[in-house]
Write an enzyme that holds these catalytic residues in place. Structure first.
Site, PDB file in Angstrom:
ATOM      1  N   GLU A 235       0.962  -1.157  -0.223  1.00  0.00           N
ATOM      2  CA  GLU A 235       0.208   0.075   0.000  1.00  0.00           C
ATOM      3  C   GLU A 235       0.893   1.430   0.158  1.00  0.00           C
ATOM      4  O   GLU A 235       2.015   1.112   0.286  1.00  0.00           O
ATOM      5  CB  GLU A 235      -0.734   0.045   1.231  1.00  0.00           C
ATOM      6  CG  GLU A 235      -1.978  -1.024   1.546  1.00  0.00           C
ATOM      7  CD  GLU A 235      -2.282  -1.087   2.864  1.00  0.00           C
ATOM      8  OE1 GLU A 235      -2.369  -0.150   3.576  1.00  0.00           O
ATOM      9  OE2 GLU A 235      -2.878  -2.046   3.129  1.00  0.00           O
TER      10      GLU A 235
ATOM     11  N   CYS B 211      15.161  49.369   7.118  1.00  0.00           N
ATOM     12  CA  CYS B 211      14.962  50.639   7.619  1.00  0.00           C
ATOM     13  C   CYS B 211      15.671  50.871   9.018  1.00  0.00           C
ATOM     14  O   CYS B 211      15.394  51.740   9.571  1.00  0.00           O
ATOM     15  CB  CYS B 211      13.341  50.887   7.630  1.00  0.00           C
ATOM     16  SG  CYS B 211      12.462  49.993   9.154  1.00  0.00           S
TER      17      CYS B 211
ATOM     18  N   CYS C  34       9.325  43.716  11.947  1.00  0.00           N
ATOM     19  CA  CYS C  34       9.806  45.318  11.941  1.00  0.00           C
ATOM     20  C   CYS C  34       8.333  45.908  12.316  1.00  0.00           C
ATOM     21  O   CYS C  34       7.399  45.963  11.291  1.00  0.00           O
ATOM     22  CB  CYS C  34      10.186  45.630  10.412  1.00  0.00           C
ATOM     23  SG  CYS C  34      10.453  47.328  10.134  1.00  0.00           S
TER      24      CYS C  34
ATOM     25  N   ASP D  31       1.168  10.386   3.759  1.00  0.00           N
ATOM     26  CA  ASP D  31       1.716  11.260   4.570  1.00  0.00           C
ATOM     27  C   ASP D  31       0.915  12.273   5.267  1.00  0.00           C
ATOM     28  O   ASP D  31       0.566  13.603   4.690  1.00  0.00           O
ATOM     29  CB  ASP D  31       2.813  12.007   3.905  1.00  0.00           C
ATOM     30  CG  ASP D  31       3.871  12.526   4.938  1.00  0.00           C
ATOM     31  OD1 ASP D  31       3.979  12.313   6.092  1.00  0.00           O
ATOM     32  OD2 ASP D  31       4.899  13.287   4.406  1.00  0.00           O
TER      33      ASP D  31
ATOM     34  N   CYS E 111       8.601  51.420   6.346  1.00  0.00           N
ATOM     35  CA  CYS E 111       9.355  50.632   6.043  1.00  0.00           C
ATOM     36  C   CYS E 111       9.193  50.139   4.353  1.00  0.00           C
ATOM     37  O   CYS E 111       8.003  49.629   4.165  1.00  0.00           O
ATOM     38  CB  CYS E 111       9.656  49.481   6.960  1.00  0.00           C
ATOM     39  SG  CYS E 111      10.413  47.986   6.402  1.00  0.00           S
TER      40      CYS E 111
ATOM     41  N   LYS F 175      10.529   3.650   3.595  1.00  0.00           N
ATOM     42  CA  LYS F 175      10.348   5.231   3.195  1.00  0.00           C
ATOM     43  C   LYS F 175      11.047   5.568   2.359  1.00  0.00           C
ATOM     44  O   LYS F 175      12.447   5.076   1.884  1.00  0.00           O
ATOM     45  CB  LYS F 175      10.825   5.856   4.627  1.00  0.00           C
ATOM     46  CG  LYS F 175       9.964   5.623   5.867  1.00  0.00           C
ATOM     47  CD  LYS F 175       9.136   6.741   6.091  1.00  0.00           C
ATOM     48  CE  LYS F 175      10.038   7.624   7.144  1.00  0.00           C
ATOM     49  NZ  LYS F 175       9.235   8.470   7.647  1.00  0.00           N
TER      50      LYS F 175
ATOM     51  N   CYS G 130      15.916  46.056  11.507  1.00  0.00           N
ATOM     52  CA  CYS G 130      15.191  45.944  10.282  1.00  0.00           C
ATOM     53  C   CYS G 130      16.314  45.988   9.273  1.00  0.00           C
ATOM     54  O   CYS G 130      17.002  46.973   9.318  1.00  0.00           O
ATOM     55  CB  CYS G 130      14.130  46.675   9.854  1.00  0.00           C
ATOM     56  SG  CYS G 130      13.550  46.512   8.379  1.00  0.00           S
TER      57      CYS G 130
ATOM     58  N   TYR H 247      -6.886   2.549   6.211  1.00  0.00           N
ATOM     59  CA  TYR H 247      -5.889   1.270   5.829  1.00  0.00           C
ATOM     60  C   TYR H 247      -5.863   0.191   6.815  1.00  0.00           C
ATOM     61  O   TYR H 247      -4.882  -0.695   6.611  1.00  0.00           O
ATOM     62  CB  TYR H 247      -4.598   1.950   5.696  1.00  0.00           C
ATOM     63  CG  TYR H 247      -3.992   2.729   6.743  1.00  0.00           C
ATOM     64  CD1 TYR H 247      -3.823   2.352   8.002  1.00  0.00           C
ATOM     65  CD2 TYR H 247      -3.730   4.097   6.621  1.00  0.00           C
ATOM     66  CE1 TYR H 247      -3.238   3.132   8.827  1.00  0.00           C
ATOM     67  CE2 TYR H 247      -3.184   5.038   7.576  1.00  0.00           C
ATOM     68  CZ  TYR H 247      -3.151   4.664   8.782  1.00  0.00           C
ATOM     69  OH  TYR H 247      -2.678   5.270   9.858  1.00  0.00           O
TER      70      TYR H 247
ATOM     71  N   LYS I 157       2.140   4.685   1.759  1.00  0.00           N
ATOM     72  CA  LYS I 157       2.449   5.342   3.169  1.00  0.00           C
ATOM     73  C   LYS I 157       1.906   6.764   3.043  1.00  0.00           C
ATOM     74  O   LYS I 157       2.641   7.551   2.647  1.00  0.00           O
ATOM     75  CB  LYS I 157       3.798   4.972   3.508  1.00  0.00           C
ATOM     76  CG  LYS I 157       3.702   5.389   5.017  1.00  0.00           C
ATOM     77  CD  LYS I 157       5.025   4.893   5.533  1.00  0.00           C
ATOM     78  CE  LYS I 157       5.272   5.359   7.035  1.00  0.00           C
ATOM     79  NZ  LYS I 157       4.778   6.499   7.460  1.00  0.00           N
TER      80      LYS I 157
END
Ligand code: IVH
Length: 683
Positions: free
Chosen positions: A113, A409, A424, A117, A430, A312, A406, A225, A115
């Site tokens: 089957e 700026c 920031c 995720d 900015c 895997k 930043c 499953y 797998k």
């Protein structure tokens, strides 16, 4: 109708709707239109409201969620929720096969089957009705996420047929398909939230949401499953999965029987390549002994079954040099570190940059400038740095320290409690924050000024012609004709972008047209934190105009559909700022829509949900832009070119001949403006 008849009618409707949900979400083969489905659901909702004595907590009307879970209760698993032994090598698969054959001999069948995720879930049914849904947790007990799980439409709340065991548990994986993941991340970016790194994280984050109506919107899916063998009378795993499919569960058909390791290797090799074409993530394949008696003979170790193993897939990984780290400032002020790498080939593309996400990641990796780093492309869309080859480290390499001010700026950065990002706070002046807000303002889902892209906005900004959205409406030919910018393209070549007559004409007409963009999208364009596309629509519908919204109290705000405390607080804060009030008054003066027009309201629906529509030509009753906005306001996706996925084309006069030919060739329905308006109930 007698009360008995009402009861029967509710039962009949419930069954019918459950069946349609099954056809749509589990089989992907709907047999009625979304419009007819919504009609049935409305009918059931009405009856349930009128006759609450017949209301069922597992009614399909409850799929939209609404239950709030403040903290998730822990539930003990009846059978421990074990994980699987993992391997990355074919040799270990051979060892596994040898171990199995030693115990049960050579008469053996494996089921291979995928797998999936995502996040593991255990669903318990009693008398065919869903009772609990529990996450893995520590394997012994997990979180009760039943309220959230009930919103996943491919999970049956009431089973089909009648030959299911009186009480049983079935296990599977909650996943988020790529399309929903991309949409979700787009929406998060729209409201200034950090996007999820991958679909697994998004699925797991979604299950932990307190408001189940939020979960309902995420379009999670569930692939089943495994049924613990104690629960069922069949002889083998495959027969059980097939039965589960008949009871209404989504059991994917990417399964194969294997008799030898060679068969297993073929399955693995096939999916290692083919996984790129799946609409969801997998991280390997699972190999299980099919026969239950044989499974019992093999038994379990403390951690995993001896009758199954997971292979895997290797995430593709390369090693390259970290040249420098730059810091990008987004529209919300969040500062994201980006690694600049010595270009390297990874999974078919050249990688030059990788996101480092935030300061914690840099610290965790103890990164130094010039380090040799491992870069991986796993489930993530953007490649990431997963480690450092410390053996290649030289003496006295410079440690990377996250800036305290930043990079653009120089304002001191702040880190809000509980957030991983640095911000920031100089949002008013900015430059990248202003530019980001302008880009958001003109974007397709907002004011849709497509004659102005990111590059052109930057030129206007750099020439100090546009510093706020209101400045766009003050532009004229004299001010922008001939302005230009030299920039470097991807290959490092100098390029010139200049505003010639045609460009200027297009820009100005795009800006003029945007004045008819409906109020909801203007509201979204303002870029108020947490006010994404959907929330803007809800706010516009509820408050009708900007003045009512501006003066609404916290209590009035949270009374509106889908407006939670976080959004209400953000709105109050935004309207407190004089600069924002000034912006609104200037935009109002420029002629933008700050109130809902009756036709906006009547054209907002889900009638076209899930459809992909192309609009082409010129129209008689409405302008093309308006037809396009009707498409989106009614839940469909507006696409530019015709493909097999297009559901229909709304054709006006002078539809492009090549488009017409393509639509005909692919057998795609072509409808007139009048017919389209009829479909969305605009007469
Ligand atoms: S069977 C007792 N089958 O992978 C064995 N698991 O690392 C039960 N998973 O916990 C698991 N796809 O979350 C099984 N086809 C599949 C699977 C699968 C994904 C997940 C599941 C499990 C983990 C094992």
């Amino acid at each position: 109708m007698s009360i008995e008849d009402i009861k029967l009618k509710i039962e009949k409707l419930t069954k019918e709707i459950n069946e349609h949900n099954y056809n749509y979400y589990t089989l992907s083969k709907p047999v009625i239109s979304d419009y007819d489905f919504d009609f049935l659901l409305k009918e059931l909702e009405e009856l349930e409201k009128q006759y609450p004595q017949f209301e069922d907590p597992l009614s399909p009307t409850k799929r939209v969620g609404g239950d709030i879970t403040k903290s998730f209760n822990q539930i003990e698993h009846k059978y421990p929720m074990l994980s699987l032994g993992n391997t990355y090598s074919f040799d270990e698969i051979k060892d596994f096969d040898n171990r199995v054959r030693k115990v049960i001999g050579d008469d053996i069948q494996y089921v291979c089957e995928l797998k999936y995720d995502g996040v593991a879930i255990g669903l318990t049914y009693i008398n065919g009705r869903l009772v609990t849904a529990v996450t893995r947790g520590d394997g012994t007990k997990g979180d009760d996420v039943t309220a959230n799980i009930k919103t996943i439409k491919s999970i049956p709340l009431v089973l089909k047929g009648s030959d299911y065991p009186e009480e049983f548990e079935i296990r599977g994986e909650i996943i988020l398909p790529h399309s929903s993941f991309n949409k979700l991340n787009e929406e998060r970016l729209d409201i200034g939230d950090e996007p999820f790194a991958n679909p697994r994280n998004a699925a797991s984050g979604s299950l932990k949401l307190q408001d189940s109506s939020e979960v309902a919107k995420r379009n999670l899916d569930c692939y089943l499953y495994y049924i613990p063998s104690e629960n069922v009378s069949f002889k083998n795993h495959l027969q059980n999965l097939e039965r589960a499919r008949e009871w209404g569960f989504k059991v994917p058909s990417y399964l194969e029987i294997a008799h030898s390791v060679e068969d297993i290797f073929r399955f693995i090799n096939f999916w290692d390549i083919e996984r790129d074409n799946l609409p969801f993530d997998i991280d390997g394949v699972v190999i299980k002994v099919n026969d239950y008696n044989q499974q019992r003979d093999l038994g379990f170790t403390a951690k995993s079954p001896r009758w199954a193993i997971a292979y895997k897939f290797k995430a593709e990984r390369v090693c390259t040099r970290l040249l420098s780290v730059s810091y990008q400032v987004g529209r919300t002020g969040a500062v994201t570190p980006v690694a600049n790498l010595q270009p390297v080939l990874l999974a078919g593309t050249t990688v030059k940059r990788a996101s480092l996400h935030n300061a914690d990641i840099i610290e965790g990796l103890d990164l130094k400038l010039g380090d040799w780093v491992y870069v991986e492309k796993g489930g993530e869309i953007i490649p990431k740095i997963v480690g450092v080859d410390t053996s290649k480290r030289e003496l006295f390499m410079e440690t990377i320290i996250f800036p305290t001010s930043c990079p653009i700026c120089q304002t001191s950065l702040v880190r809000k409690e509980g957030e991983s990002a640095h911000y920031c706070p100089n949002e008013k002046s900015c430059p990248p924050q202003i530019k980001g807000k302008l880009e958001h303002f003109i974007s397709r889902k907002a004011m849709n000024i497509d004659s102005l892209g990111e590059g052109k906005v930057e030129i206007l900004f750099d020439n100090k012609l546009v510093l706020s959205p209101a400045d766009l409406y003050k532009l004229n030919t004299d001010t922008i004709l001939g302005i230009e910018k030299i920039y470097q393209n991807e290959e490092g070549k100098n390029k010139k972008l200049s505003f010639k007559e045609k460009t200027v004409e297009n820009i100005l007409s795009g800006i003029r047209n945007s004045k008819s963009v409906p109020f909801a999208r203007v509201l979204f364009a303002l870029g108020i934190r947490y006010v994404g596309e959907t929330i803007a629509k809800k706010l516009a519908k509820h408050f009708k105009n900007i003045d009512a919204l501006k003066t609404a109290t916290f209590e009035e705000l949270v009374e509106a559909e889908e407006i939670g405390e976080k959004i209400a607080e953000s709105l109050i804060l935004w309207f407190k700022d004089d600069c924002n009030l000034e912006l609104i008054s200037q935009l109002k003066e420029a002629g933008l829509q700050f109130e809902i027009v009756e036709s906006d309201q009547s054209t907002t629906s889900d009638i076209l949900k899930g459809k992909s529509i192309v609009v082409s030509g010129t129209f008689k009753i409405f302008r093309r832009k308006e037809i396009e906005s009707f498409v989106e306001l009614n839940g469909a996706k507006l696409v530019k070119s015709i493909s097999q996925k297009t559901d229909f084309v709304v054709a006006g006069e002078e539809m492009g001949p090549s488009k017409l030919e393509k639509a005909k060739k692919l057998g795609i329905e072509i409808i007139s403006e009048e017919e389209f308006l009829e479909r969305i109930n605009v007469k």
